[in-house]
Design a protein around this motif. Sequence first.
Motif, PDB file in Angstrom:
ATOM      1  N   ARG A 155      -2.448   2.507  -1.007  1.00  0.00           N
ATOM      2  CA  ARG A 155      -1.956   2.906  -2.200  1.00  0.00           C
ATOM      3  C   ARG A 155      -0.379   3.474  -1.814  1.00  0.00           C
ATOM      4  O   ARG A 155       0.616   3.319  -2.743  1.00  0.00           O
ATOM      5  CB  ARG A 155      -2.555   3.996  -2.671  1.00  0.00           C
ATOM      6  N   GLN A 156      -0.280   4.371  -0.711  1.00  0.00           N
ATOM      7  CA  GLN A 156       0.739   4.827  -0.621  1.00  0.00           C
ATOM      8  C   GLN A 156       1.924   4.003  -0.023  1.00  0.00           C
ATOM      9  O   GLN A 156       2.908   4.070  -0.493  1.00  0.00           O
ATOM     10  CB  GLN A 156       0.540   6.091   0.508  1.00  0.00           C
ATOM     11  N   ALA A 157       1.378   3.163   1.030  1.00  0.00           N
ATOM     12  CA  ALA A 157       2.191   1.935   1.125  1.00  0.00           C
ATOM     13  C   ALA A 157       3.014   1.134  -0.023  1.00  0.00           C
ATOM     14  O   ALA A 157       4.028   0.837   0.083  1.00  0.00           O
ATOM     15  CB  ALA A 157       1.643   1.270   2.239  1.00  0.00           C
ATOM     16  N   LEU A 158       1.939   0.819  -0.955  1.00  0.00           N
ATOM     17  CA  LEU A 158       2.685  -0.155  -1.843  1.00  0.00           C
ATOM     18  C   LEU A 158       3.560   0.707  -2.835  1.00  0.00           C
ATOM     19  O   LEU A 158       4.385   0.244  -3.532  1.00  0.00           O
ATOM     20  CB  LEU A 158       1.363  -0.727  -2.602  1.00  0.00           C
ATOM     21  N   ARG A 159       3.142   2.026  -2.842  1.00  0.00           N
ATOM     22  CA  ARG A 159       3.961   2.885  -4.164  1.00  0.00           C
ATOM     23  C   ARG A 159       5.293   2.937  -3.494  1.00  0.00           C
ATOM     24  O   ARG A 159       6.255   3.057  -4.073  1.00  0.00           O
ATOM     25  CB  ARG A 159       3.299   4.321  -4.121  1.00  0.00           C
ATOM     26  N   ARG A 160       5.472   3.015  -1.990  1.00  0.00           N
ATOM     27  CA  ARG A 160       6.803   3.500  -1.457  1.00  0.00           C
ATOM     28  C   ARG A 160       7.665   2.154  -1.490  1.00  0.00           C
ATOM     29  O   ARG A 160       8.691   2.335  -1.903  1.00  0.00           O
ATOM     30  CB  ARG A 160       6.370   3.875   0.025  1.00  0.00           C
ATOM     31  N   SER A 161       6.869   1.167  -1.412  1.00  0.00           N
ATOM     32  CA  SER A 161       7.780  -0.104  -1.496  1.00  0.00           C
ATOM     33  C   SER A 161       7.805  -0.786  -2.718  1.00  0.00           C
ATOM     34  O   SER A 161       8.851  -1.420  -2.911  1.00  0.00           O
ATOM     35  CB  SER A 161       7.250  -1.225  -0.440  1.00  0.00           C
ATOM     36  N   LEU A 162       6.939  -0.479  -3.636  1.00  0.00           N
ATOM     37  CA  LEU A 162       7.156  -1.535  -4.832  1.00  0.00           C
ATOM     38  C   LEU A 162       7.175  -0.522  -6.007  1.00  0.00           C
ATOM     39  O   LEU A 162       7.861  -1.188  -7.034  1.00  0.00           O
ATOM     40  CB  LEU A 162       5.769  -2.151  -5.073  1.00  0.00           C
ATOM     41  N   LYS A 163       7.057   0.821  -5.944  1.00  0.00           N
ATOM     42  CA  LYS A 163       7.313   1.742  -7.023  1.00  0.00           C
ATOM     43  C   LYS A 163       8.275   2.491  -6.879  1.00  0.00           C
ATOM     44  O   LYS A 163       9.090   2.922  -7.937  1.00  0.00           O
ATOM     45  CB  LYS A 163       5.728   2.428  -7.516  1.00  0.00           C
ATOM     46  N   GLU A 164       8.553   2.865  -5.744  1.00  0.00           N
ATOM     47  CA  GLU A 164       9.728   3.902  -5.450  1.00  0.00           C
ATOM     48  C   GLU A 164      11.010   3.218  -5.033  1.00  0.00           C
ATOM     49  O   GLU A 164      12.005   4.110  -5.025  1.00  0.00           O
ATOM     50  CB  GLU A 164       9.209   5.212  -4.552  1.00  0.00           C
ATOM     51  N   ARG A 165      10.891   2.200  -4.841  1.00  0.00           N
ATOM     52  CA  ARG A 165      12.396   1.684  -4.310  1.00  0.00           C
ATOM     53  C   ARG A 165      13.191   1.415  -5.363  1.00  0.00           C
ATOM     54  O   ARG A 165      12.880   1.265  -6.740  1.00  0.00           O
ATOM     55  CB  ARG A 165      12.131   0.434  -3.441  1.00  0.00           C
ATOM     56  N   SER A 166      14.570   1.475  -4.996  1.00  0.00           N
ATOM     57  CA  SER A 166      15.488   1.586  -6.204  1.00  0.00           C
ATOM     58  C   SER A 166      15.878   0.190  -6.608  1.00  0.00           C
ATOM     59  O   SER A 166      15.338  -0.963  -5.952  1.00  0.00           O
ATOM     60  CB  SER A 166      16.904   2.345  -5.836  1.00  0.00           C
TER      61      SER A 166
ATOM     62  N   GLU B  57      -0.566  -1.117 -22.128  1.00  0.00           N
ATOM     63  CA  GLU B  57       0.931  -1.463 -22.460  1.00  0.00           C
ATOM     64  C   GLU B  57       1.772  -1.124 -21.123  1.00  0.00           C
ATOM     65  O   GLU B  57       1.717   0.008 -20.778  1.00  0.00           O
ATOM     66  CB  GLU B  57       1.663  -0.977 -23.561  1.00  0.00           C
ATOM     67  N   GLY B  58       2.602  -1.847 -20.689  1.00  0.00           N
ATOM     68  CA  GLY B  58       3.374  -1.460 -19.448  1.00  0.00           C
ATOM     69  C   GLY B  58       3.870  -2.790 -18.651  1.00  0.00           C
ATOM     70  O   GLY B  58       3.039  -3.895 -18.995  1.00  0.00           O
ATOM     71  N   ARG B  59       4.689  -2.657 -17.788  1.00  0.00           N
ATOM     72  CA  ARG B  59       5.076  -3.836 -16.923  1.00  0.00           C
ATOM     73  C   ARG B  59       4.835  -3.102 -15.410  1.00  0.00           C
ATOM     74  O   ARG B  59       5.149  -1.871 -15.109  1.00  0.00           O
ATOM     75  CB  ARG B  59       6.616  -3.970 -16.830  1.00  0.00           C
ATOM     76  N   TYR B  60       4.148  -3.721 -14.616  1.00  0.00           N
ATOM     77  CA  TYR B  60       3.270  -3.573 -13.220  1.00  0.00           C
ATOM     78  C   TYR B  60       3.955  -4.308 -12.209  1.00  0.00           C
ATOM     79  O   TYR B  60       3.769  -5.335 -12.331  1.00  0.00           O
ATOM     80  CB  TYR B  60       1.863  -3.126 -13.611  1.00  0.00           C
ATOM     81  N   PRO B  61       3.635  -3.776 -10.933  1.00  0.00           N
ATOM     82  CA  PRO B  61       4.014  -4.451  -9.763  1.00  0.00           C
ATOM     83  C   PRO B  61       2.843  -5.113  -9.634  1.00  0.00           C
ATOM     84  O   PRO B  61       1.548  -4.957 -10.091  1.00  0.00           O
ATOM     85  CB  PRO B  61       4.306  -3.229  -8.747  1.00  0.00           C
ATOM     86  N   LEU B  62       2.995  -6.405  -8.913  1.00  0.00           N
ATOM     87  CA  LEU B  62       1.892  -7.364  -8.906  1.00  0.00           C
ATOM     88  C   LEU B  62       1.626  -7.282  -7.305  1.00  0.00           C
ATOM     89  O   LEU B  62       2.291  -7.300  -6.482  1.00  0.00           O
ATOM     90  CB  LEU B  62       2.126  -8.727  -9.317  1.00  0.00           C
TER      91      LEU B  62
ATOM     92  N   ARG C  39       8.817  -6.967  -8.026  1.00  0.00           N
ATOM     93  CA  ARG C  39       7.830  -6.071  -7.409  1.00  0.00           C
ATOM     94  C   ARG C  39       6.682  -6.511  -7.118  1.00  0.00           C
ATOM     95  O   ARG C  39       5.502  -6.204  -7.717  1.00  0.00           O
ATOM     96  CB  ARG C  39       7.744  -4.570  -7.934  1.00  0.00           C
ATOM     97  N   ILE C  40       6.470  -7.560  -5.964  1.00  0.00           N
ATOM     98  CA  ILE C  40       5.066  -8.198  -5.484  1.00  0.00           C
ATOM     99  C   ILE C  40       5.070  -7.958  -4.239  1.00  0.00           C
ATOM    100  O   ILE C  40       5.824  -8.122  -3.425  1.00  0.00           O
ATOM    101  CB  ILE C  40       5.444  -9.544  -5.745  1.00  0.00           C
ATOM    102  N   GLY C  41       3.702  -7.664  -3.949  1.00  0.00           N
ATOM    103  CA  GLY C  41       3.151  -7.182  -2.591  1.00  0.00           C
ATOM    104  C   GLY C  41       2.016  -8.036  -2.266  1.00  0.00           C
ATOM    105  O   GLY C  41       1.244  -8.611  -3.278  1.00  0.00           O
ATOM    106  N   VAL C  42       1.621  -8.038  -1.025  1.00  0.00           N
ATOM    107  CA  VAL C  42       0.363  -8.698  -0.579  1.00  0.00           C
ATOM    108  C   VAL C  42      -0.441  -7.895   0.468  1.00  0.00           C
ATOM    109  O   VAL C  42       0.173  -7.034   1.042  1.00  0.00           O
ATOM    110  CB  VAL C  42       0.834 -10.152   0.081  1.00  0.00           C
ATOM    111  N   VAL C  43      -1.631  -8.035   0.057  1.00  0.00           N
ATOM    112  CA  VAL C  43      -2.724  -7.255   1.111  1.00  0.00           C
ATOM    113  C   VAL C  43      -3.597  -8.278   1.440  1.00  0.00           C
ATOM    114  O   VAL C  43      -4.279  -8.897   0.804  1.00  0.00           O
ATOM    115  CB  VAL C  43      -3.340  -6.020   0.039  1.00  0.00           C
ATOM    116  N   GLY C  44      -3.945  -8.106   2.869  1.00  0.00           N
ATOM    117  CA  GLY C  44      -4.925  -9.176   3.617  1.00  0.00           C
ATOM    118  C   GLY C  44      -5.676  -8.482   4.273  1.00  0.00           C
ATOM    119  O   GLY C  44      -5.320  -7.484   5.151  1.00  0.00           O
TER     120      GLY C  44
END
Length: 355
Positions: free
Chosen positions: A344-355, A77-82, A159-164
Amino acid sequence: MIFPRLLAALSLSALFAARCHAIEIGVRDFSLAAPEGGRRLQVTVWYPAEPGGKAVLVGDNQVFRGAPALSEAPFLEGRYPLVVMSHGSGGRIQGMSWLAAELAKAGFIVAGPNHPGTTSGDSTPADTPKLWERTHDLSAVIDRLTTDPHWSGAIDKDRIGVVGFSLGGAAAMEIAGARANLEAYARYCDSYKKWDCAWYAGRRGYVDDKPVEVDKVDLRKVDRVRFEQSNLDRRIKSAVLVDPGLAQAYDAQSLNEIAIPMNFINLGSGGTIPAAVIASGLAALSPHGSYATIAGADHFSFLPECKQGAAALLQSFGEVDPICDDGNGRSRADIHSELIKLVRQALRRSLKERS
């Protein structure tokens, strides 16, 4: 004596700790119609899960080790970045499971398609430059996951990111706002006869898992309008680009205009990074660009860990690329560990820690 408020706090802490220990990696597959060309996309999704489902090894085959997950496990259960992912040319999204699973464990929902025309067993030189198809594939996956009631309640659409990786890195560049120049790409391949340029000059592709003879690709005859169009999807808020393809062909102004974090990673260091994917200049042109390298790695280090005897097996199939050889005495598991940490660090900074 333990006061009631402290007791309640301790109980909540114990409950939270128990829940954290119970986090599993769920995986599900689905298909959807591609945005164009009558193609169908086979999509894999990794997500934070409760215990349950069937234990599987995603991406396991004769050559590569799979990554463990629980098929059809219940959602945690929860809401997560994609995070949407795009694989390299001739690869498969399942081959990115070693990374996707770790991101799911870190609290992301991760999804990616097998791109028709550039996937293992279904890959031709003529389809390779059609980056607009890849970006449309990724946007279609986002459309589906953010509107389907089965998934949408678990996804934070803001909160949506892309990895390629490789050609997938080029797709990630374009969906983030970069535009490529066809003549610049053609001129690059006029003089550079390796990597993607060698693929265009070759005579072999793969259809239905069988090698087929194909025509040489003249890049100057690729649909210029579509090749140079903007494929920006403004829902993307962060990008991680590992050895991105077309590195010599991007329009500088388009990079200057990208407003989101662009996290570039090259596999290797110094003069070991091929011109086809070197990304230090791309990072410098991106207003919110960062750049990192992985010492002791090469391009194939991004692929899953190889099984014992896999190199000999590939050689018996006529494979000439050193797919299982990282070449620098460093284990692929160790390289993957560093890559996971960076992504993981890059996505956390931009998708989880941003206001």
